[in-house]
Design a protein around this motif. Structure first.
Motif, short mmCIF file in Angstrom:
data_model
loop_
_atom_site.label_atom_id
_atom_site.label_comp_id
_atom_site.label_asym_id
_atom_site.label_seq_id
_atom_site.Cartn_x
_atom_site.Cartn_y
_atom_site.Cartn_z
N HIS A 186 0.82 -1.20 0.00
CA HIS A 186 0.00 0.00 0.00
C HIS A 186 0.86 1.25 0.00
O HIS A 186 0.43 2.28 -0.52
CB HIS A 186 -0.92 0.00 1.22
N GLN A 298 -0.70 -6.02 -9.71
CA GLN A 298 -1.32 -5.04 -10.59
C GLN A 298 -2.54 -5.61 -11.30
O GLN A 298 -3.56 -4.92 -11.46
CB GLN A 298 -0.31 -4.53 -11.62
N GLN A 300 -4.45 -7.97 -10.09
CA GLN A 300 -5.50 -8.06 -9.08
C GLN A 300 -6.15 -6.71 -8.82
O GLN A 300 -7.37 -6.61 -8.68
CB GLN A 300 -4.93 -8.64 -7.78
N SER A 301 -5.34 -5.66 -8.76
CA SER A 301 -5.90 -4.32 -8.53
C SER A 301 -6.78 -3.88 -9.70
O SER A 301 -7.86 -3.29 -9.51
CB SER A 301 -4.77 -3.31 -8.30
N LYS A 302 -6.38 -4.16 -10.93
CA LYS A 302 -7.20 -3.82 -12.09
C LYS A 302 -8.50 -4.61 -12.10
O LYS A 302 -9.57 -4.07 -12.45
CB LYS A 302 -6.42 -4.08 -13.37
N ARG A 304 -10.08 -5.67 -9.46
CA ARG A 304 -10.96 -5.09 -8.46
C ARG A 304 -11.60 -3.80 -8.97
O ARG A 304 -12.79 -3.53 -8.73
CB ARG A 304 -10.16 -4.81 -7.18
N GLU A 305 -10.82 -2.97 -9.66
CA GLU A 305 -11.36 -1.74 -10.19
C GLU A 305 -12.46 -2.01 -11.21
O GLU A 305 -13.51 -1.32 -11.23
CB GLU A 305 -10.24 -0.91 -10.83
#
Length: 322
Positions: A186, A298, A300-302, A304-305
């Protein structure tokens, strides 16, 4: 490191004093016995007719003036003197056996004063090589590739907490780096991975600078011993009595110092190249694991978005229609 250096110094000292000791040479087969000499009168042939027998060995008859001694006396003197003459080399061997029977110590003394720095360099090099061998052997047993696959599988499925739990407390350098990255993703994922990878590479490359210095320093010390030995040889050329002995001693000093310096450099060069290659392989493994971790996180973050966007889009459309 200090304990290992002390142990290596003790090993070298025991080697110089014990394993270099030459075994005494066996006595020649034709050596005279140390028993009492035989009676010369019993070994002499009987006297011819008309001649007087020789006097006994224990008697001392008066010899004629200007005459030669009796044959029995010369033989007895020769036989009794031979054991005394043969006893002196054995006594000299016993007296000088501990001082001149050690091959390593003799050559160390002949090498001159430059052999002391060479000895210190050899002990340090041996200590570093042993320490690095134990370290890399321990790292080999600490590797856990199956656990690394489990961590990547957990990250791929989106369970970052499980991946952090699996990598926590591991002794594998790759897993330690991944754990630092997962706990600081984070704030700065790339920065955390770079710091953790740098720490692991520094641990793996420990004492490589020392080995590189020894590889360069040992031949230079041998060359210095060569120069000092030649200087010593040429300094005695004006003295005709000691010229041959001094010149040969100086040449021996030069050759012994050069051989020792080259031997230490060869001994340290092979482990140095091996450990350097292992550090390069570890650096490649850390970079590969860090890149895979960044790509997966990255992704995983995309994902989630996209899920959040897909959830928010129908609600906004419903509000606009109303």
């Amino acid at each position: 490191m200090k304990t290992l250096l002390t142990v290596c110094f003790c090993i070298v000292a025991l080697t110089l004093t014990s394993f270099g000791q030459n075994t005494p040479a066996p006595p020649p087969p034709n050596a005279p016995a140390t028993a009492a000499p035989p009676n010369p009168a019993a070994q002499m042939p009987p006297p011819a007719a008309g001649m007087s027998p020789a006097p006994a060995a224990g008697t001392s008859p008066a010899a004629p003036v200007g005459g030669s001694p009796a044959p029995g006396e010369s033989v007895a003197a020769t036989l009794t003197a031979s054991p005394a003459a043969t006893a002196s080399p054995a006594g000299e061997m016993k007296a000088t056996g501990m001082l001149t029977g050690n091959f390593l110590i003799d050559n160390f003394r002949k090498g001159g004063p430059i052999m002391w720095p060479i000895l210190i360099v050899s002990i340090i090099g041996l200590t570093v090589v042993i320490e690095r061998i134990f370290w890399w052997a321990g790292r080999w047993f600490r590797r856990d590739p199956k656990l690394i696959e489990k961590v990547f599988t957990a990250i791929e499925t989106g369970d970052v907490a499980e991946a952090s739990r699996l990598s926590r407390g591991s002794r594998d350098p790759v897993l330690r780096m991944m754990w630092n990255g997962l706990n600081h993703q984070h704030a700065s994922l790339q920065g955390a991975l770079q710091v953790a990878a740098g720490i692991e590479i520094k641990r793996a490359g420990r004492f490589l600078v020392v080995m590189d210095t020894l590889v360069t320093l040992a031949p230079l010390l041998g060359l210095l011993g060569t120069i000092t030995g030649l200087i010593r040889s040429f300094s005695f050329l004006g003295n005709e009595e000691l010229a041959v002995q001094a010149v040969t001693g100086g040449i021996a000093e030069a050759l012994i110092a050069t051989a020792c310096g080259l031997g230490i450099a060869i001994f340290a060069l092979i482990p140095f190249n091996f450990f350097t290659s292992r550090v390069s392989n570890l650096e490649f493994e850390l970079q590969t694991a860090a890149t895979n971790l960044e790509v997966m996180l990255q992704a995983q973050s995309k994902a989630r978005e996209e899920v959040e966007i897909s959830r928010s889009t129908p609600s906004s459309a419903t509000r606009s229609s109303i």
